[in-house]
Design an enzyme around this catalytic site. Structure first.
Site, PDB file in Angstrom:
ATOM      1  N   LYS A 186       0.687  -1.218  -0.072  1.00  0.00           N
ATOM      2  CA  LYS A 186      -0.090  -0.072   0.006  1.00  0.00           C
ATOM      3  C   LYS A 186       0.859   1.317  -0.046  1.00  0.00           C
ATOM      4  CE  LYS A 186      -4.257  -1.847   0.065  1.00  0.00           C
ATOM      5  NZ  LYS A 186      -4.257  -3.350   0.133  1.00  0.00           N
TER       6      LYS A 186
HETATM    7  C1  LIG Z   1      -5.351  -4.266   0.861  1.00  0.00           C
HETATM    8  C2  LIG Z   1      -6.790  -4.089   0.929  1.00  0.00           C
HETATM    9  C3  LIG Z   1      -7.630  -4.661   1.893  1.00  0.00           C
HETATM   10  C4  LIG Z   1      -7.125  -5.346   3.115  1.00  0.00           C
HETATM   11  O1  LIG Z   1      -5.811  -4.894   3.608  1.00  0.00           O
HETATM   12  P1  LIG Z   1      -4.613  -5.799   4.477  1.00  0.00           P
HETATM   13  O2  LIG Z   1      -4.177  -4.903   5.155  1.00  0.00           O
HETATM   14  O3  LIG Z   1      -3.965  -6.532   3.244  1.00  0.00           O
HETATM   15  O4  LIG Z   1      -5.494  -6.798   5.224  1.00  0.00           O
HETATM   16  C5  LIG Z   1      -9.103  -4.105   1.884  1.00  0.00           C
HETATM   17  N1  LIG Z   1      -9.583  -3.461   1.011  1.00  0.00           N
HETATM   18  C6  LIG Z   1      -8.809  -3.123  -0.085  1.00  0.00           C
HETATM   19  C7  LIG Z   1      -9.567  -2.458  -1.157  1.00  0.00           C
HETATM   20  C8  LIG Z   1      -7.417  -3.308  -0.185  1.00  0.00           C
HETATM   21  O5  LIG Z   1      -7.022  -2.988  -1.194  1.00  0.00           O
END
Ligand SMILES: *Cc1c(COP(=O)(O)O)cnc(C)c1O
Length: 397
Positions: A186
């Site tokens: 992210k």
């Molecule tokens: C990455 C993501 C998540 C989940 O996040 P994690 O930290 O990987 O559990 C949820 N929603 C969206 C849209 C994402 O891109």
């Protein structure tokens, strides 16, 4: 999008502070921690950066979504309306609470279509959960209007869109509750981590308790704390929070770089009349984490995707056949491949997925290609990339 590209001495120093004190846990051990409260500091930094009253760090973005729903009182048998284009975490987080994910079409914003939302509302509907995919947003004004009319909660999944704004407000801070992910890929990373943000004091207190076994965090003797509610362990560790603390301070720098790279690529692709770009709701400003565009039809998009790969242009996704992000490949959800029994209510509530088709979503996702914007590219890299993209796409038009 990935902050991991810019891992630096700033992150190392924050982590070193934690290792030096040896207190890897975010709560307690006050005397031994040499004044280091990385999770607490990161929460305050998020509140400032996003302009929101409360932020609660948790162990992942998926946990953030579950906690958001839980603190809003959503549980067994409740319906949560979510888009067909998202990450599998959306329905996982809903089903963890015994609630029912109701999937609806997306529109040319690549996010949930307010008209499709209206058509999906039933007496069981409790919340609408837009997912701000690939750095841009759903039409939040329209969704807020629907929520007001039908007395529903608005839970924003802003996991892929930190730094984007809508009418001057940070995404995630507009609905009742917002969710962020700080997983490894992210815009800001903690390695693993997430955050729940809200302006609602009761929700904030519930998030603080619920994410730590229901502990009330009163006094400084953890063992003596009472537990007013049932909770769970969704805590983040100090080590993870330390990394995020260094990263979040650089968010404006990351967004600026993304915008610069995005703009160069977009300008180049704009020369192709067959290419159009995703719609951005009025008053919205993207985080520029991805450049998302449409080709005239599915076949052209498939060919363009292959041509981009062939030309060595990495990080471009044609989500139509993607296992993680689009309903077409979610057989495990449709067939309820669960390790443990699922409640009769949820089973019944998900029967629609056996037969439902999403032609409007197919229309947009089939024609869409979304390209990840990297931070570490040089200007020369981006210019070459732009040329390669134009050449590859032109070759299939
Ligand atoms: C990455 C993501 C998540 C989940 O996040 P994690 O930290 O990987 O559990 C949820 N929603 C969206 C849209 C994402 O891109």
């Amino acid at each position: 999008m990935p902050g991991f590209e810019f891992f630096s001495d700033l992150e190392r120093q924050e982590v070193q502070d934690v290792l030096d004190s040896g207190i890897l846990m975010r709560y307690g051990f006050d005397a031994m921690r040499n004044g280091h409260w990385k999770a607490k500091e990161l929460e305050i930094e998020l509140q400032k950066k996003l302009g929101v009253k409360y932020a609660q760090l948790v162990s992942s973005g998926t946990a953030a979504v579950s906690v958001s729903l839980a603190i809003a009182g959503i549980g067994a048998g409740d319906e949560v309306i979510m888009p067909t284009f998202t990450f599998v975490a959306s329905f996982e987080a809903i089903m963890m609470l015994g609630a029912i994910p109701v999937l609806v079409d997306i529109d040319d914003t690549l996010t949930i279509d307010p008209e499709a939302v209206k058509a999906a509302i039933t007496p069981k509907t409790k919340a609408i959960m837009p997912v701000h995919m690939c750095g841009s947003m759903a039409n939040l004004e329209a969704l807020q209007g629907i929520c007001n009319t039908h007395n529903l909660l608005l839970i924003e999944d802003a996991c892929q869109a930190i730094g984007a704004t809508y009418k001057g407000k940070a995404l995630g801070t507009i609905g009742d509750v917002g969710c962020f992910s700080f997983d490894f890929v992210k815009t800001i990373t903690c390695g693993e981590g997430g955050a729940v943000v809200t302006n609602n004091q009761d929700y904030a207190l519930s998030a603080d308790h619920y994410s730590d076994h229901g502990h009330d965090h009163v006094g400084n003797d953890r063992g003596a704390e009472s537990h007013p509610i049932l909770g769970y362990n969704f805590r983040i560790s100090e080590l993870n929070a330390a990394v995020g603390l260094a990263q979040v301070k650089r968010l404006p720098e990351f967004i600026n770089i993304q915008k610069k790279h995005y703009s160069i690529l977009r300008e180049a692709l704009s020369e192709l009349p067959q290419v159009s770009f995703r719609a951005i709701p009025e008053g919205g400003e993207e985080s520029y984490a991805f450049l998302s565009f449409f080709l005239p039809d599915l076949e052209t998009a498939q060919k363009a995707s292959a041509a981009l790969k062939e030309a060595g242009v990495d990080g471009c996704f044609h989500y139509y056949d993607n296992n993680w992000h689009y309903v077409r490949k979610w057989e495990h959800l449709k067939d309820l491949k669960s390790l443990y029994p699922i409640s009769a209510e949820v089973k019944e509530g998900l029967k629609y997925l056996q037969t439902k088709t999403f032609t409007q979503s197919d229309h947009y996702i089939g024609r869409n290609i979304s390209c990840l914007i990297k931070l570490s590219w040089t200007e020369q890299d981006v210019k070459e990339r732009a040329q390669n993209m134009v050449k590859a796409i032109s070759s299939v038009l």
